[in-house]
Design a protein around this motif. Structure first.
Motif, short mmCIF file in Angstrom:
data_model
loop_
_atom_site.label_atom_id
_atom_site.label_comp_id
_atom_site.label_asym_id
_atom_site.label_seq_id
_atom_site.Cartn_x
_atom_site.Cartn_y
_atom_site.Cartn_z
N ALA A 176 31.24 18.83 61.39
CA ALA A 176 31.54 17.41 61.60
C ALA A 176 32.69 16.90 60.73
N ILE A 177 33.11 17.70 59.76
CA ILE A 177 34.17 17.28 58.84
C ILE A 177 35.53 17.32 59.53
N THR A 178 36.30 16.23 59.37
CA THR A 178 37.64 16.15 59.94
C THR A 178 38.65 15.93 58.81
N ASP A 179 39.92 15.84 59.17
CA ASP A 179 40.93 15.60 58.14
C ASP A 179 40.86 14.18 57.60
N LYS A 180 40.03 13.32 58.23
CA LYS A 180 39.86 11.94 57.74
C LYS A 180 38.56 11.74 56.97
N THR A 181 37.75 12.78 56.90
CA THR A 181 36.46 12.67 56.21
C THR A 181 36.67 12.51 54.71
N LYS A 182 35.97 11.54 54.14
CA LYS A 182 36.08 11.27 52.70
C LYS A 182 34.76 11.47 51.96
N ALA A 183 33.66 11.52 52.70
CA ALA A 183 32.36 11.59 52.01
C ALA A 183 31.29 12.18 52.91
N ILE A 184 30.27 12.73 52.26
CA ILE A 184 29.02 13.14 52.92
C ILE A 184 27.94 12.23 52.37
N TYR A 185 27.20 11.60 53.26
CA TYR A 185 26.13 10.67 52.86
C TYR A 185 24.80 11.28 53.27
N VAL A 186 23.95 11.54 52.28
CA VAL A 186 22.69 12.23 52.51
C VAL A 186 21.52 11.35 52.09
N GLU A 187 20.52 11.32 52.93
CA GLU A 187 19.23 10.71 52.57
C GLU A 187 18.22 11.84 52.54
N THR A 188 17.59 12.08 51.39
CA THR A 188 16.64 13.18 51.30
C THR A 188 15.57 12.90 50.25
N PRO A 189 14.29 12.88 50.63
CA PRO A 189 13.75 12.98 51.97
C PRO A 189 14.20 11.80 52.84
#
Length: 377
Positions: free
Chosen positions: A130-143
């Motif tokens: 899902a990462i593109t050249d415009k991606t700046k962050a990964i947002y994770v909710e866990t659990p």
């Protein structure tokens, strides 16, 4: 300093002038300056307040970060973090996020051209794809909320570092007592402090902790500019809640394990979502990256009709929004916390009409089990 001790003695624990063992509530908007431009650390309470500063200091220490920030709600905290990014930037997000987060991204921040893609972050390969050249962050909710999916934070940190991205972790369900995302490689950790950190259903708040001076400077600028800050009274309530966080989390988890065992043996319960169960897909990762499994359980009773009947019949579980309080709460995500997500999307994720979510409190576990047993009958 170990976790339990840090919750009592971490941060700013008293008032140096009077010796008070509780930080005072500085109910003040502005501060006298000694000279023009020369103040004593505080000038205006949107920019900084001594009570809020004490809270921000202790939450930063609990999460092993560089700086902490307190906001008027969990959503204000998430919104402020998202304001670190620019128009046309892209964020890869956990698909099973809280409904308010989904609403913020799809109905508010999309107006400012902040793009996002939802993926099941428990599969690292889907995140990479899902990462593109415009991606700046990964947002994770866990659990996650409400299906309690588990994401490997260390693996996400590796991917983020590889692509020069920021890793943001919503740590609301686990709390800093059970899980420390910054130690696992996260850049930003956030909480709806309304939940376990406050713990008593008497305050609405959000907190953020960052791992660098650069991020601290950027987020303070946004906090001061936007102004969604937490007031001193609520800051004090959160500090009081933190002092019992460890005890509450241990009592809650003890109750939760007993309730899970009861649900596993009930013929009207088809599926149970709880990372403490060995059959849970994320059990091994949860066991590695957290020291506890928490007090949230979701379970499916097969139909919305039966689920509504259960919610009507319970006595000790309070039918209410929110979670993480000393009293046990029960809700129907499809009609409550996640109602803002279209039904088709909910069903895709597994949020069925018969899915019940419970936040286990600190009552006697036998009373809670008897309550659920009678309601299910």
């Amino acid at each position: 300093m170990r976790a339990k001790t840090k919750m009592i003695h971490g941060g700013i624990t008293n008032d140096e002038k009077t010796g008070a063992v509780s930080v005072p509530i500085y109910q003040v908007s502005t501060y006298k300056q000694d000279q023009v431009g020369k103040h004593r650390g505080f000038e205006y309470s949107r920019t900084g307040n001594p009570t809020r500063h004490a809270l921000e200091t202790v939450i930063s220490e609990l999460e092993n970060g560089r700086a902490g920030f307190a906001f008027g709600s969990g959503m204000a905290a998430i919104t402020s973090v998202m304001m670190l990014f620019d128009a046309d930037d892209h964020v890869v997000m956990t698909d099973d996020v809280y409904g308010g987060t989904y609403r913020l991204m799809t109905s508010v921040l999309n107006r400012f051209n902040l793009d996002h893609t939802y993926v099941d972050t428990s599969y690292p390969e889907k995140v990479e794809a899902a990462i593109t050249d415009k991606t700046k962050a990964i947002y994770v909710e866990t659990p996650t909320n409400p299906l309690l999916k588990i994401t490997d934070i260390k693996k996400m940190a590796e991917i983020a570092k590889k692509h020069d991205l920021k890793l943001i972790v919503d740590n609301t369900f686990a709390t800093p007592y059970w899980q420390l995302p910054i130690d696992l490689g996260a850049d930003i950790v956030l909480h709806s402090a309304t939940k376990y950190i406050g713990g008593h259903s008497d305050v609405v708040a959000g907190v953020v902790v960052v791992n660098s001076d650069e991020l601290a400077k950027e987020l303070h600028f946004i906090q001061n500019s936007v102004g969604g800050v937490l007031g001193p009274q609520d800051s004090w309530l959160l500090m009081r809640g933190i002092k019992t966080l460890a005890l509450r989390m241990e009592a809650t988890e003890s109750n939760t394990k007993k309730i899970v065992t009861f649900l596993q043996n009930h013929d009207k319960v088809s599926t149970i979502y709880y990372p403490g169960i060995k059959s849970h897909k994320g059990h091994d990762i949860a066991s590695e990256q957290a020291s506890g499994y928490g007090g949230m359980i979701s379970f499916d009773v097969g139909s919305g009709e039966l689920a509504e009947k259960v919610l009507e019949k319970v006595k000790y579980f309070t039918l209410a929004e929110s979670l993480g309080a000393v009293e046990s709460l029960i809700s129907l995500p499809a009609q409550m916390t996640h109602a803002s997500i279209p039904r088709e999307r909910r069903l895709e994720l597994g949020i069925t009409d018969g899915l019940i979510r419970i936040s286990v409190g600190i009552e006697d576990s036998d009373d809670l089990i008897e309550d659920l047993e009678k309601a299910l009958q």
